[in-house]
Design a protein around this motif. Structure first.
Motif, PDB file in Angstrom:
ATOM      1  N   ARG A 174       0.837  -1.204   0.000  1.00 24.83           N
ATOM      2  CA  ARG A 174       0.000   0.000   0.000  1.00 24.83           C
ATOM      3  C   ARG A 174       0.873   1.257   0.000  1.00 24.83           C
ATOM      4  O   ARG A 174       1.393   1.670   1.034  1.00 24.83           O
TER       5      ARG A 174
ATOM      6  N   PHE B 246      -7.845  -1.310 -14.996  1.00 26.28           N
ATOM      7  CA  PHE B 246      -7.905  -0.410 -13.847  1.00 26.28           C
ATOM      8  C   PHE B 246      -9.160  -0.751 -13.051  1.00 26.28           C
ATOM      9  O   PHE B 246     -10.241  -0.916 -13.619  1.00 26.28           O
TER      10      PHE B 246
ATOM     11  N   LEU C 252      -8.688  -6.937  -9.168  1.00 23.46           N
ATOM     12  CA  LEU C 252      -8.702  -5.479  -9.062  1.00 23.46           C
ATOM     13  C   LEU C 252      -7.358  -4.885  -9.525  1.00 23.46           C
ATOM     14  O   LEU C 252      -6.299  -5.312  -9.066  1.00 23.46           O
ATOM     15  N   HIS C 253      -7.432  -3.942 -10.441  1.00 22.87           N
ATOM     16  CA  HIS C 253      -6.257  -3.257 -10.997  1.00 22.87           C
ATOM     17  C   HIS C 253      -5.333  -4.148 -11.836  1.00 22.87           C
ATOM     18  O   HIS C 253      -4.194  -3.777 -12.118  1.00 22.87           O
TER      19      HIS C 253
ATOM     20  N   ARG D 157       0.798  -5.454 -11.189  1.00 22.84           N
ATOM     21  CA  ARG D 157       1.354  -4.976  -9.912  1.00 22.84           C
ATOM     22  C   ARG D 157       1.704  -6.122  -8.972  1.00 22.84           C
ATOM     23  O   ARG D 157       2.337  -5.916  -7.939  1.00 22.84           O
TER      24      ARG D 157
ATOM     25  N   HIS E  67      -0.839   4.325 -10.354  1.00 24.49           N
ATOM     26  CA  HIS E  67      -1.660   4.566  -9.147  1.00 24.49           C
ATOM     27  C   HIS E  67      -0.774   5.274  -8.102  1.00 24.49           C
ATOM     28  O   HIS E  67      -0.195   4.628  -7.228  1.00 24.49           O
TER      29      HIS E  67
ATOM     30  N   TYR F  95       0.510   7.300  -5.089  1.00 20.51           N
ATOM     31  CA  TYR F  95       0.178   7.697  -3.711  1.00 20.51           C
ATOM     32  C   TYR F  95       1.067   8.881  -3.316  1.00 20.51           C
ATOM     33  O   TYR F  95       2.220   8.700  -2.909  1.00 20.51           O
TER      34      TYR F  95
ATOM     35  N   ASN G 148     -16.921   6.360  -8.784  1.00 21.00           N
ATOM     36  CA  ASN G 148     -16.899   4.932  -8.423  1.00 21.00           C
ATOM     37  C   ASN G 148     -17.730   4.641  -7.183  1.00 21.00           C
ATOM     38  O   ASN G 148     -18.070   3.488  -6.923  1.00 21.00           O
TER      39      ASN G 148
ATOM     40  N   ASP H 153     -13.576   8.734  -4.816  1.00 24.12           N
ATOM     41  CA  ASP H 153     -13.099   7.657  -5.696  1.00 24.12           C
ATOM     42  C   ASP H 153     -13.655   7.946  -7.096  1.00 24.12           C
ATOM     43  O   ASP H 153     -14.767   7.537  -7.434  1.00 24.12           O
TER      44      ASP H 153
ATOM     45  N   TRP I 236      -8.292   9.363  -5.598  1.00 31.22           N
ATOM     46  CA  TRP I 236      -8.808   8.464  -4.556  1.00 31.22           C
ATOM     47  C   TRP I 236      -8.269   8.836  -3.183  1.00 31.22           C
ATOM     48  O   TRP I 236      -7.074   9.035  -3.006  1.00 31.22           O
TER      49      TRP I 236
ATOM     50  N   LYS J 117     -13.409   3.786   5.421  1.00 28.87           N
ATOM     51  CA  LYS J 117     -12.796   2.760   4.555  1.00 28.87           C
ATOM     52  C   LYS J 117     -11.376   2.438   5.034  1.00 28.87           C
ATOM     53  O   LYS J 117     -10.969   1.274   5.030  1.00 28.87           O
TER      54      LYS J 117
ATOM     55  N   ASP K 103      -3.871   9.605 -10.206  1.00 26.18           N
ATOM     56  CA  ASP K 103      -3.314   8.624 -11.152  1.00 26.18           C
ATOM     57  C   ASP K 103      -3.442   9.085 -12.596  1.00 26.18           C
ATOM     58  O   ASP K 103      -4.558   9.251 -13.083  1.00 26.18           O
TER      59      ASP K 103
HETATM   60  O1  LIG Z   1      -6.912  -1.479  -2.491  1.00 23.24           O
HETATM   61  P1  LIG Z   1      -6.445  -1.367  -3.907  1.00 23.24           P
HETATM   62  O2  LIG Z   1      -6.741  -2.604  -4.707  1.00 23.24           O
HETATM   63  O3  LIG Z   1      -5.009  -0.984  -4.004  1.00 23.24           O
HETATM   64  O4  LIG Z   1      -7.285  -0.205  -4.554  1.00 23.24           O
HETATM   65  C1  LIG Z   1      -7.295   1.059  -3.998  1.00 23.24           C
HETATM   66  C2  LIG Z   1      -8.226   1.991  -4.784  1.00 23.24           C
HETATM   67  O5  LIG Z   1      -7.698   2.134  -6.072  1.00 23.24           O
HETATM   68  C3  LIG Z   1      -8.425   3.011  -6.955  1.00 23.24           C
HETATM   69  O6  LIG Z   1      -8.294   4.320  -6.596  1.00 23.24           O
HETATM   70  C4  LIG Z   1      -9.883   2.598  -7.060  1.00 23.24           C
HETATM   71  O7  LIG Z   1     -10.620   3.558  -7.786  1.00 23.24           O
HETATM   72  C5  LIG Z   1     -10.481   2.417  -5.696  1.00 23.24           C
HETATM   73  O8  LIG Z   1     -11.810   1.934  -5.808  1.00 23.24           O
HETATM   74  C6  LIG Z   1      -9.648   1.454  -4.867  1.00 23.24           C
HETATM   75  O9  LIG Z   1     -10.220   1.293  -3.605  1.00 23.24           O
END
Ligand SMILES: O=P(O)(O)OC[C@H]1O[C@H](O)[C@H](O)[C@@H](O)[C@@H]1O
Length: 387
Positions: A142, A152, A160-161, A165, A242, A244, A266, A287, A321, A327, A346
């Motif tokens: 993270r 994405f 997810l994503h 990665r 993505h 941070y 989102n 988001d 985001w 959350k 991003d």
């Molecule tokens: O927790 P991750 O899989 O790294 O994703 C973290 C975040 O990434 C993006 O910004 C998405 O739009 C979010 O919906 C998601 O929660």
């Protein structure tokens, strides 16, 4: 077998005749260290360690790369001596511990080709990493800059994503050339991901993904992604850096450059809205994917009096985001209050996925800079076209 600093030191000393001319003739160099305490779980992987500029290769275990700027050979030698003195003590992070000051640098993990640190000339970190980040394969940790590819978020049927990665990348010793302005006077490393048999089962397309990570003389972080279709048929993908960003206090942050744009929310089943405010500010979970954005946007950190400038090419969309308190509390790899100190902005291609025909290549460039907030938007060149 665990790879320690000793190997790094051996490597420098046994190849001194090769390294000396390089370090004395060049102000910029790529310094590659293995850092066991960060990613011990990857240390068994036999990966090639390639100093292509130095004219030798060596097969060693390796997982973390450091790209360092403006170091003379003498500075490096001094650092090596300091590390040598500490050999009997348990391994520590030489950069974080203050036992050496490198100033501007980037740290990249071969796991996910994820940039995990970017520091300015004062050694201050510019990217967020959660104190609860899990540095454990196969998930991305993270923070930093995970690469979202070939999907994405939840825009497809993959995890997810996407999977990039979560994969081990390789150092690309011999990448196809980039335009001269992408290489001159910079410290950089080229990484490569190719479709594996396992990935082909869920995404049946052969690709080569090349990422160049570089540090400019001004300390800017540049990322250049090139995705090539080596398939017999076309494929499409979405993509995001993505990113941070480390911020002082999310309630004091403003993004300029996204106002008046349409965005997909989102949090509301990707419903489309038009941004109304003069600038984007934050007071709850956000988001969103802003569509068709200009090629330069600014993230102003009022408290720290500094501004991140994000310039991009081939990346029309911008993901924004922040998970906010509720959350954040539900995430195992995020501290309850840490949402206050991060903001993901991003550079991305999301709404209209990239379609690549056989043999075609797509390029997506991102440049991150930091300037003092006394710079006004006009001087940042936010209306400038591209990098
Ligand atoms: O927790 P991750 O899989 O790294 O994703 C973290 C975040 O990434 C993006 O910004 C998405 O739009 C979010 O919906 C998601 O929660």
């Amino acid at each position: 077998m665990y790879f320690s600093y000793l190997h790094v030191l051996d490597l420098f000393s046994s190849h001194q005749t090769h390294t000396l001319p390089f370090f004395t003739n060049n102000r910029f160099f790529l310094l590659i260290f293995c850092f066991v305490p960060i990613f011990p779980q990857f240390c068994h992987l036999p990966l090639p360690l390639v100093f292509s500029n130095l004219g030798f290769c060596s097969s060693r275990s390796l997982d973390v790369l450091w790209i360092v700027k403006d170091q003379s050979f003498l500075d490096l030698k001094h650092t090596i001596e300091e590390l040598r003195c500490g050999l009997n003590s348990p391994p520590i992070n030489p950069f974080a511990s203050g036992c050496t000051e490198f100033g501007k640098l980037i740290r990249v993990s071969l796991h996910g080709a994820q940039v995990t640190s970017w520091k300015n000339e004062h050694g201050e970190e510019l990217l967020f990493t959660s104190s609860k980040a899990i540095f454990k394969s196969p998930k991305a940790m993270r923070g930093g800059i995970p690469i979202c590819f070939p999907q994405f978020g939840t825009c497809g049927s993959l995890e997810l994503h996407g999977f990039a990665r979560n994969r081990m990348w390789f150092i690309d010793d011999n990448p196809p050339p980039l335009p001269a302005y992408d290489s001159i006077g910079k410290s950089f490393v080229d990484l490569l991901l190719k479709s594996s048999e396992e990935d082909m089962k869920c995404w049946p397309h052969s690709f080569e993904f090349r990422l160049r990570v570089s540090l400019t003389s001004d300390g800017d972080l540049n990322l250049i992604s090139r995705v090539r279709n080596i398939n017999g048929k076309p494929f499409s993908f979405s993509f995001a850096y993505h990113t941070y960003l480390l911020v002082s206090d999310i309630s004091e942050i403003r993004i300029e450059g996204l106002e008046t744009l349409d965005y997909l929310d989102n949090l509301l089943q990707k419903e489309r809205f038009t941004e109304q405010g003069d600038a984007i500010t934050f007071e709850s979970e956000v988001d969103r994917v802003y569509l068709g954005s200009p090629n330069a946007i600014a993230v102003l950190d009022h408290e720290r009096k500094r501004t991140f400038v994000i310039r991009k090419e081939g990346l029309p969309d911008v993901g924004v985001w922040n998970p906010w308190d509720k959350k954040a509390k539900s995430m195992v790899d995020m501290g309850d209050e840490e949402y206050k100190h991060m903001l993901c902005v991003d550079g991305a291609v999301i709404e209209k996925p990239v379609i690549l025909k056989p043999g075609e290549e797509w390029t997506g460039r991102l440049q991150l800079s930091v300037v003092a907030s006394s710079f006004c938007s006009e001087r940042l060149g936010l209306d400038r076209d591209g990098l």
